[in-house]
Design a protein around this motif. Structure first.
Motif, mmCIF file in Angstrom:
data_model
loop_
_atom_site.group_PDB
_atom_site.id
_atom_site.type_symbol
_atom_site.label_atom_id
_atom_site.label_comp_id
_atom_site.label_asym_id
_atom_site.label_seq_id
_atom_site.Cartn_x
_atom_site.Cartn_y
_atom_site.Cartn_z
ATOM 1 N N THR A 89 0.829 -1.214 0.000
ATOM 2 C CA THR A 89 0.000 0.000 0.000
ATOM 3 C C THR A 89 0.860 1.260 0.000
ATOM 4 O O THR A 89 0.684 2.149 -0.847
ATOM 5 N N THR A 137 -13.515 10.853 1.167
ATOM 6 C CA THR A 137 -13.913 9.451 1.109
ATOM 7 C C THR A 137 -15.308 9.317 0.514
ATOM 8 O O THR A 137 -16.117 10.246 0.602
ATOM 9 N N GLU A 159 -10.290 8.271 6.654
ATOM 10 C CA GLU A 159 -10.685 6.997 6.064
ATOM 11 C C GLU A 159 -9.543 6.424 5.225
ATOM 12 O O GLU A 159 -8.833 7.147 4.532
ATOM 13 N N SER A 160 -9.389 5.127 5.301
ATOM 14 C CA SER A 160 -8.343 4.442 4.539
ATOM 15 C C SER A 160 -8.961 3.435 3.577
ATOM 16 O O SER A 160 -8.293 2.537 3.082
ATOM 17 N N TRP A 161 -10.224 3.604 3.299
ATOM 18 C CA TRP A 161 -10.960 2.673 2.437
ATOM 19 C C TRP A 161 -11.851 3.509 1.521
ATOM 20 O O TRP A 161 -12.657 4.300 2.007
ATOM 21 N N TRP A 163 -10.881 6.127 -0.574
ATOM 22 C CA TRP A 163 -10.520 7.475 -0.151
ATOM 23 C C TRP A 163 -9.596 8.135 -1.176
ATOM 24 O O TRP A 163 -9.151 7.502 -2.135
ATOM 25 N N TRP A 170 -0.491 14.149 1.976
ATOM 26 C CA TRP A 170 0.118 12.840 2.241
ATOM 27 C C TRP A 170 1.514 12.987 2.849
ATOM 28 O O TRP A 170 1.974 12.106 3.581
ATOM 29 N N TYR A 173 1.948 12.275 6.498
ATOM 30 C CA TYR A 173 1.854 10.901 7.003
ATOM 31 C C TYR A 173 3.198 10.451 7.565
ATOM 32 O O TYR A 173 4.225 10.545 6.891
ATOM 33 N N TRP A 214 -1.178 0.291 8.620
ATOM 34 C CA TRP A 214 -0.686 1.604 8.208
ATOM 35 C C TRP A 214 -1.728 2.702 8.432
ATOM 36 O O TRP A 214 -1.392 3.863 8.683
ATOM 37 N N SER A 215 -3.021 2.363 8.358
ATOM 38 C CA SER A 215 -4.059 3.389 8.310
ATOM 39 C C SER A 215 -4.231 4.135 9.632
ATOM 40 O O SER A 215 -4.638 5.299 9.627
ATOM 41 N N TRP A 218 -2.406 7.224 9.542
ATOM 42 C CA TRP A 218 -3.051 8.243 8.700
ATOM 43 C C TRP A 218 -4.061 9.011 9.543
ATOM 44 O O TRP A 218 -4.142 10.241 9.463
ATOM 45 N N TYR A 219 -4.822 8.300 10.360
ATOM 46 C CA TYR A 219 -5.736 8.962 11.289
ATOM 47 C C TYR A 219 -4.941 9.830 12.280
ATOM 48 O O TYR A 219 -5.333 10.965 12.584
#
Length: 310
Positions: A89, A137, A159-161, A163, A170, A173, A214-215, A218-219
């Motif tokens: 990813t 997202t 959101e990592s789904w 998105w 980015w 991150y 990993w997500s 991101w949050y």
């Protein structure tokens, strides 16, 4: 929203896949129903098999992708070896960011509304200069109808789904345990949606090497930078990966939802967290919060899988 679509500058679509040929087929077929797909560049990052038992499924997945058509450009990157979800990813995203200022990210277990690409591209254009908006997202949790069913809402939860985001966001991150030192007690409470969820525990799990995700970072990037995620007030995507086929997700039905038939959402210039959605998420999270016994069983199961390298 159509007036904010730039057909000459659509966001490239990044798709990661592994060993779910039927899920991948369903996801691509739903994506092909989107009006903008024939003008969009699509990049598939296909992880290779880890165990010989997964070899056939991985090859079937790649075969279907090879035969798929209907995109402006299709590029397939097949990994030489199994990288795992996290590395596959993150390297995919970083690769796209080298040549694009924005992107849309999908996994192989999404089913999308025909309006999904329109919504995502319009939002990525409309909010591109609003740095507080760190992501977009197409997903909304099945936590009940909101007061403004035709609007765009904002949430602290990255959101990592299904998105999308921009290259400059980015860059915020950081997948490093050092982010944990920036939280105080009250921040952990807020990060956990007033302790209705176990988001902080996910960071701890990564630090202790009990999990590898990993997500959650991101949050954390959103939270530490006071960022918000723009989302539709009714979902434009559903997740089919909760059927037990995934490597990291147990079978459950708590995220079951229906894709909205709406084709218009009003932009929201009041860039602040939607408190109604926040409170509904707290109720949703708390009602599905796993018990201590369940967490212990899941940890033991995960440790066994890790030991056996499954």
């Amino acid at each position: 929203m159509i007036e904010y679509i730039d057909h000459k500058n659509l966001a490239p679509i990044v798709i990661t896949t592994y060993k779910k040929p039927e899920h991948t087929k369903a996801m691509i077929n739903s994506l092909l129903k989107n009006d903008l797909i024939d003008k969009s560049d699509v990049y598939f990052f296909c992880d290779n098999y880890k165990n010989i038992t997964d070899k056939e499924k991985v090859h079937k997945t790649i075969q279907f992708i090879n035969n798929a058509s209907g995109f402006k450009l299709k590029k397939i990157i097949v990994r030489d070896k199994n990288l795992g979800m996290v590395t596959n990813t993150l390297t995919a995203i970083n690769s796209i960011c080298e040549s694009h200022e924005k992107f849309i990210f999908l996994e192989d277990d999404a089913i999308l509304s025909p309006y999904f690409l329109t919504f995502m591209n319009a939002c990525l254009n409309y909010y591109k200069n609003v740095t507080k908006v760190m992501g977009v997202t197409g997903w909304k949790y099945p936590c009940g109808q909101l007061t403004s069913p035709d609007g765009i809402i904002f949430t602290r939860l990255a959101e990592s789904w299904t998105w999308g985001t921009w290259r400059d966001r980015w860059k915020m991150y950081v997948r490093d345990d050092s982010v944990m030192s920036k939280f105080n007690k009250n921040m952990k409470y807020e990060f956990n949606f007033h302790n209705t969820n176990l988001f902080w525990r996910q960071l701890v799990g990564n630090k202790n090497k009990r999990s590898e995700t990993w997500s959650i970072y991101w949050y954390a990037a959103f939270f530490l930078n006071n960022g918000l995620c723009a989302a539709p007030s009714e979902t434009l995507a559903i997740n089919t990966g909760n059927d037990g086929s995934g490597t990291h997700i147990e079978k459950n039905e708590i995220y079951n939802s229906k894709i909205t038939k709406k084709t218009k959402f009003n932009f929201n210039d009041k860039i602040e967290e939607d408190l109604e959605y926040f409170n509904k998420l707290k109720v949703f999270f708390n009602s599905h919060k796993p018990s201590v016994l369940h967490r212990i069983k899941f940890r033991i199961k995960s440790d066994i899988r890790k030991y056996l390298q499954l």
